[in-house]
Structure formats: C-alpha cells, structure tokens
Design a protein around this motif. Sequence first.
Motif, PDB file in Angstrom:
ATOM      1  N   ILE A 195    -100.599  11.093  -4.665  1.00 34.88           N
ATOM      2  CA  ILE A 195    -101.609  10.250  -3.732  1.00 34.88           C
ATOM      3  C   ILE A 195    -101.385  10.454  -2.162  1.00 34.88           C
ATOM      4  O   ILE A 195    -102.582  10.505  -1.647  1.00 34.88           O
ATOM      5  CB  ILE A 195    -101.499   8.845  -4.212  1.00 34.88           C
ATOM      6  CG1 ILE A 195    -101.923   8.631  -5.547  1.00 34.88           C
ATOM      7  CG2 ILE A 195    -102.289   8.052  -3.359  1.00 34.88           C
ATOM      8  CD1 ILE A 195    -101.358   7.288  -6.178  1.00 34.88           C
ATOM      9  N   MET A 196    -100.288  10.512  -1.961  1.00 26.60           N
ATOM     10  CA  MET A 196     -99.997  10.714  -0.419  1.00 26.60           C
ATOM     11  C   MET A 196    -100.287  11.879   0.043  1.00 26.60           C
ATOM     12  O   MET A 196    -100.962  12.116   1.046  1.00 26.60           O
ATOM     13  CB  MET A 196     -98.343  10.489  -0.171  1.00 26.60           C
ATOM     14  CG  MET A 196     -97.904   8.928  -0.243  1.00 26.60           C
ATOM     15  SD  MET A 196     -96.269   8.899   0.175  1.00 26.60           S
ATOM     16  CE  MET A 196     -95.363   9.463  -0.964  1.00 26.60           C
ATOM     17  N   LEU A 197     -99.959  12.953  -0.863  1.00 26.87           N
ATOM     18  CA  LEU A 197    -100.383  14.245  -0.531  1.00 26.87           C
ATOM     19  C   LEU A 197    -102.179  14.730  -0.336  1.00 26.87           C
ATOM     20  O   LEU A 197    -102.459  15.077   0.493  1.00 26.87           O
ATOM     21  CB  LEU A 197    -100.033  15.427  -1.291  1.00 26.87           C
ATOM     22  CG  LEU A 197     -98.443  15.816  -1.082  1.00 26.87           C
ATOM     23  CD1 LEU A 197     -97.782  16.565  -2.027  1.00 26.87           C
ATOM     24  CD2 LEU A 197     -98.396  16.425   0.191  1.00 26.87           C
ATOM     25  N   VAL A 198    -102.613  13.907  -1.322  1.00 27.88           N
ATOM     26  CA  VAL A 198    -104.292  13.855  -1.278  1.00 27.88           C
ATOM     27  C   VAL A 198    -104.880  13.166   0.050  1.00 27.88           C
ATOM     28  O   VAL A 198    -105.858  13.585   0.681  1.00 27.88           O
ATOM     29  CB  VAL A 198    -104.792  13.198  -2.555  1.00 27.88           C
ATOM     30  CG1 VAL A 198    -106.321  12.998  -2.402  1.00 27.88           C
ATOM     31  CG2 VAL A 198    -104.522  14.081  -3.735  1.00 27.88           C
ATOM     32  N   ALA A 199    -104.236  12.099   0.230  1.00 21.54           N
ATOM     33  CA  ALA A 199    -104.331  11.422   1.622  1.00 21.54           C
ATOM     34  C   ALA A 199    -104.049  12.066   2.861  1.00 21.54           C
ATOM     35  O   ALA A 199    -104.952  12.167   3.707  1.00 21.54           O
ATOM     36  CB  ALA A 199    -103.482   9.834   1.779  1.00 21.54           C
ATOM     37  N   TYR A 200    -103.095  12.906   2.641  1.00 23.59           N
ATOM     38  CA  TYR A 200    -102.663  13.913   3.998  1.00 23.59           C
ATOM     39  C   TYR A 200    -103.897  14.641   4.054  1.00 23.59           C
ATOM     40  O   TYR A 200    -104.396  15.090   5.260  1.00 23.59           O
ATOM     41  CB  TYR A 200    -101.314  14.834   3.513  1.00 23.59           C
ATOM     42  CG  TYR A 200    -101.072  15.475   4.645  1.00 23.59           C
ATOM     43  CD1 TYR A 200    -100.420  15.249   5.692  1.00 23.59           C
ATOM     44  CD2 TYR A 200    -101.464  16.700   4.385  1.00 23.59           C
ATOM     45  CE1 TYR A 200    -100.233  16.240   6.815  1.00 23.59           C
ATOM     46  CE2 TYR A 200    -100.911  18.090   5.380  1.00 23.59           C
ATOM     47  CZ  TYR A 200    -100.454  17.529   6.485  1.00 23.59           C
ATOM     48  OH  TYR A 200    -100.237  18.535   7.562  1.00 23.59           O
ATOM     49  N   PHE A 201    -104.408  15.528   2.850  1.00 26.59           N
ATOM     50  CA  PHE A 201    -105.390  16.433   3.079  1.00 26.59           C
ATOM     51  C   PHE A 201    -106.795  15.655   3.489  1.00 26.59           C
ATOM     52  O   PHE A 201    -107.386  16.296   4.272  1.00 26.59           O
ATOM     53  CB  PHE A 201    -105.580  17.215   1.792  1.00 26.59           C
ATOM     54  CG  PHE A 201    -104.647  18.216   1.557  1.00 26.59           C
ATOM     55  CD1 PHE A 201    -104.767  19.511   2.222  1.00 26.59           C
ATOM     56  CD2 PHE A 201    -103.682  18.137   0.615  1.00 26.59           C
ATOM     57  CE1 PHE A 201    -103.762  20.330   2.331  1.00 26.59           C
ATOM     58  CE2 PHE A 201    -102.792  19.179   0.372  1.00 26.59           C
ATOM     59  CZ  PHE A 201    -102.874  20.077   1.130  1.00 26.59           C
ATOM     60  N   ALA A 202    -107.172  14.409   3.263  1.00 22.72           N
ATOM     61  CA  ALA A 202    -108.066  13.637   3.504  1.00 22.72           C
ATOM     62  C   ALA A 202    -108.132  13.589   5.130  1.00 22.72           C
ATOM     63  O   ALA A 202    -109.134  13.724   5.888  1.00 22.72           O
ATOM     64  CB  ALA A 202    -108.166  12.551   2.923  1.00 22.72           C
ATOM     65  N   LEU A 203    -106.701  13.172   5.689  1.00 22.80           N
ATOM     66  CA  LEU A 203    -106.517  12.966   6.955  1.00 22.80           C
ATOM     67  C   LEU A 203    -106.806  14.371   7.726  1.00 22.80           C
ATOM     68  O   LEU A 203    -107.370  14.409   8.919  1.00 22.80           O
ATOM     69  CB  LEU A 203    -105.200  12.302   7.108  1.00 22.80           C
ATOM     70  CG  LEU A 203    -104.889  11.063   6.950  1.00 22.80           C
ATOM     71  CD1 LEU A 203    -103.719  10.647   7.029  1.00 22.80           C
ATOM     72  CD2 LEU A 203    -105.987  10.021   7.790  1.00 22.80           C
ATOM     73  N   VAL A 204    -106.282  15.360   7.187  1.00 17.22           N
ATOM     74  CA  VAL A 204    -106.646  16.570   7.782  1.00 17.22           C
ATOM     75  C   VAL A 204    -108.146  17.016   8.011  1.00 17.22           C
ATOM     76  O   VAL A 204    -108.350  17.438   9.010  1.00 17.22           O
ATOM     77  CB  VAL A 204    -105.990  17.644   6.801  1.00 17.22           C
ATOM     78  CG1 VAL A 204    -106.426  19.208   7.432  1.00 17.22           C
ATOM     79  CG2 VAL A 204    -104.507  17.990   7.023  1.00 17.22           C
TER      80      VAL A 204
END
Lengths: 505, 160
Positions: free
Chosen positions: B44-53
């Motif tokens: 979930i955190m990594l998906v959030a990271y890509f969303a922030l990117v």
Amino acid sequence: MLEAFFEGLLVTLAWQNLQFLIIGVAIGFVVGVIPGLGGPVAIALMLPFTFDMGPEAAFAFLLGMLAVTATTGELTSILFGVPGEATAAALVLDGHAMAKNGEVGRAVGASLMSSLVGAWLGAMFLAMAIPVVRPLVLSFGSPEFFMLTVLGITFVAILGTGSMLKALIAGAFGLLIAMIGLDPLTATQRYTFGVLHLWDGVGIVPAAIGLFAIPEIVELASRGTSISKEGAAPAVLNGLMRGVKDTFKHWWLVVRCSAIGAFIGVLPGLGGSVAQWVTYGHAVQTSKDPSRFGKGAIEGILAPGSANNSKEGGSIIPTVAFGIPGSTSMALLLGAFVIQGLAPGPRMLTTHLTLTMSFVWTIVVANLIAVVASVLLIRQIVKLTQVRGSRILGVIVIMVLIGSFAAKNSFLDILVMLAFGALGCAMVAYNWPRAPLILGLVLGNVAENYMFLAVSRYGWSWLSHPLVMVIGGITLLGVILQARREILRRQEHRAPKAPRAEPKS
Amino acid sequence: MIKVGDLLTAAFLLGCSAFAALQTIGWPARTRVFPLAISLPLIIMLVAYFALVAWATLAPQREGVAAIVRGQPEDEAKGWLPDLPRGIVFGAWIAAYTGVLWFAGFMVGAPVMTFLFLRFFGKDSWLASAGLSAGVWAFLYVLLRVLRLPLHQGFINWPF
C-alpha cells in the motif's frame, strides 16, 4: 555491599588479573577494528585459553576484551565507513561524514569520550542494579518485550529525516527481510528457496556491512582520492579535544542514551544493534534541527557511542543474576561460568559478590585503557584517512569480505553482503534512508517471537498489563510528537527562513 | 525531477513485497500472519509512493509532494558517484574478487587480487603493490594459522 564494591576494584587491579585484562584489551582492540569479528567471535576464540586461569583473571580477560570491541568497532565506522561491529553501523552516518569533511579528530574524540562515559555509566548501572535487579527483570514478560520492540519499530519513521514515507517503506522492507528463515512456531520455511543457509535468516553483520560499507567503498573508488576530502592533515589533537568537549557540552544526551543503552542491555534478545538505532533515533527526535543528521551531526556519534558501551554493563545483569544471557556475547560468557565452576544466580550476588563487582571495575578499567591507547595512537589512526584511496581500498575490501564471511563462516554471507551492497548503493543514490531498513531487520524476528509468546501465554489480555500500557503510551506519544514535528517542519519550509541559533541537546 | 533509478528502486521493492505476499498462500495461518502484516502495508505504501510520483509529475508546482517523493540525501556534499564508469569497474572488480576467493580461497585469492587491484586499478608501483599484498597475506596467515579462524580455503589444495 560497599565493601565488596571496593574489594572488586582491588581484585581488578591485582597484577595477576590486570595483566590478563591488558592482554584482553589488546586483543579486543584489534578484533573490534576488523568488521565482523566482534565480541562474540573474540570470546568464542579465546574461551579455551581460560581453562587454566582463576575466575578473576578469566573474567578480566574476557570482559576486558568484550568491553573494548564495542569502542574500537566505532573507529572503523568513522574512519572508513565500514562498521567494525554490527552494533557500530549507526556511527557510519555521521561519523564517516565528519571524517570526509576533515573533522575526523573531532569525530574520534567524541566517539571515544562518549564510549568511555557510556561504559562507566553502564558499569554504575550494573553496580546499582545488583540489589534491585530481581524485581526489575522479572516484571518484564513477553508482552512488555513485544511492546518495547514496537517502540523500537516506531523509530523507523524518525530515522528518515527527509521523507517519512520512504523511511516507513525502508523499515517495512527490513521487517520483511527479517521474515526470511524458519518460522519460529511451526518451523515452516519462509522465503528460503530451499537454500539451507537461509533457514537461519539473513545475518545482521553481512547486511550491515553491505548496506553501509559497500556504498562508501564504491564512492571512494569512483572518487579516486583519500577518504578525507581535506588535502592537508587536519589538526588532529585540537579536533580530538573538541570532540571530548562536545561530549560534555551534550552531557544530558549522553546520560540519557547511556541509560537507554544500559536498559536495553538488560533485556534479553534486544542488544546493541537495537540500542544504537534507538538512541540515534532519540537524538534525531530531540534535536532542534534533525536535518543535520547524516551530514556530520556530532549528536549522531554521541548517542550510539554512549549506548553501545553502556549496554555491556546492562547485559551482564541478567546473565549474572539469572543465567539469562542478554546477548550472544553473554551466552558465550556463560560458558566461562561453567569452565570456572560457577553458577549464575543469587550466589553471584551474595557469596561471589566481590567477583561480580570486579566485573563492574573490569569494564571501567578496560575502557579507560582502550581510550588512552586510542588517544596515543590517534595521529597514526587519523593518517589512514589521508592514505591514497586505492591503497586503503585494497585493505578495506579484504576486511569487508572477511567480516561478512566470519560471522557464520559461510561464503554465502559474502553474496548476501554483495546483494545488500547493491541495494545500499541504490538507496544512497536515490535518497532512500538505510537506517530504518537495518532497524527493521534487527527487530523483525524479535517482535514476532515476543508477540506469539505473549498471545500463547496470555491470549489478548496482555494488552491490559500496566507496563504494556505504559510502554504503549510512550510509543503513541513518540509517534504523535514526530508527526507534529513533521507538520511544523513542512510549515517552516513554506515560511521564509530566519537565522537559527546553534542547536543544543 | 524524479530520477528513473528512484522509480526502479521503488519498483524493485514493490516486486519483492508482492512476491512475499503471494508466497504466503498455503502457509499455516500462524506462519503467514507477520509476513502478511508487513507485506500488505508495504505494498500500500509503495502504491501510494507511485501515486505521489504521478501527482508530482502532473503538478510540478506542488513542491511539498515532490519533496516527499525525492527524499533527502544522507550526505548532500557527497554528490554520489562522481565518476560512474569508475564505480562500475570497481563493482565488477568486487564481483571478480569474490569469484576468485570462492575458487582459490582467502589465503591465495586475497593477496593476488589485492596486488592486481593496486597495480592496475590504483596504478601503484610494483614494489608497493607487492609489499601491501604481502601484508595482506601475513594478516590472513595470522587469522588462519595462529587464531585458527576457519577461513574459506577454496578448491585448490595449496601447500601453505
């Protein structure tokens, strides 16, 4: 009690014991400098030599050696960026940054002085704890230990000073890597791919060396210069004295971190790898300007330096009083008890109290000798950072390879180290914090074991234990304060910058 | 500006955590509790990271979002990998070093590789290279023969 305390000093200073203490310190000095060959390896190698010694001489020899490895292991972290011990990895971040900025004398001075103060406070803790140790240790069960690991895990967010999200991801990844190996409950293989070596999990030593040393080594090789970026030899002794003064300037931080280190040392299974990161996180958390950390903040040396050494005093307490080893070194030290015909337990606090008190003094004297020797050798030690990069690399690489291999005598650990090295290079290059990853790796298994023990023993009622609630409250408070701090920092970045006073801890 | 290597690192972590979550299928419940409790939030955190990117790329004026994604260098003065080709050559050399150690053992492999490194990578003199390599050999001799540290001895039966 007081009589035994001073008799312990006389026992330690008796020449027949002191000579073995000095030999132990000399061996510990060398072993501490070599990555991977830490206190446990040194004790394992030297244990057979204690058969013909009396108990006082044997423990002076072994404890003297152990006390010093923690101190000298920090020197390689500062000078080369290679942790001499897994417990000295935190010093790479700020210590090595200072060495590269030509402040190696100051960094070494701060490390040595904080180590000495930490060791002495740890020894004092041991001496004072002897009468009250029983209720203290017995009040901690698996639920309380689990909550302490949770408290440690929350430091993951604090250790990422740039992006909390990246820190949390790195920390969670470390926890995930800690899951590699046999499940402690059902012995089911997890992520081992059928490789026998991985049944035991990923070792902290090769992981720490890979993550922290390899990026420094590759950077040094690509730069092609000496470790210190300063061309001229730095004013070493001035720097050393400045580092010593820094220890006293930040005395309250040193005292706090020594107390944390000693307390973590008392708790079985946590040990120095946890103590250094928890105290590093504490230093970051309590600093007025956390952005300095990782770039050469003196508090980044003082906090783990003092905790690394104070934890030795703490870890002796459960070993001596209950025969519960607080760490691998202490488990090996139990072997020395058997060799000497001694049984850890209440008799060590009554009949053999003088011997127990001599342990306190051994730690004090051994660290004093190590610091004096380091100060005398400081010019030569510091010259290493001025040696041509290629020459020092030839030596560092072999130290790194031996260190990775020697932890478990397995060649596969070298491959593990290289894999972590590649990951470490990518993390440094793209601003992913490495400290949370190693903290996650250290705490993952401990947390899992204690949680299942707590659930098996108490069901979910352990959540209502008073100490669990207290530690839980402290954890929650820490998280809230960190979140508040992060919000304030972002607001401050948006606002125009005003001149700021020199931060103090 | 988000670097490609940064995204590749995040993608690697995402791949690892997805693999870790999938591997738990079929494990006993108690065995998979912790790995799942870690890998799922990590995903979930990594998906959030890509969303922030994606957000930072589409809205470059949102400096705060870009700062979260970029993070902060551990050492800003470092300017990491100032000479990338040299760094890559060195990385390859470490890999070769490991291979030679595995085959020939520490006692022979380490001095030989130290000599080759100093002479050809470090451009040291023959004498200095030989002297330092001899020092490495002596150090290893003490570890292996005096302290009896069981170092890997390779697959060749050397007479020393």
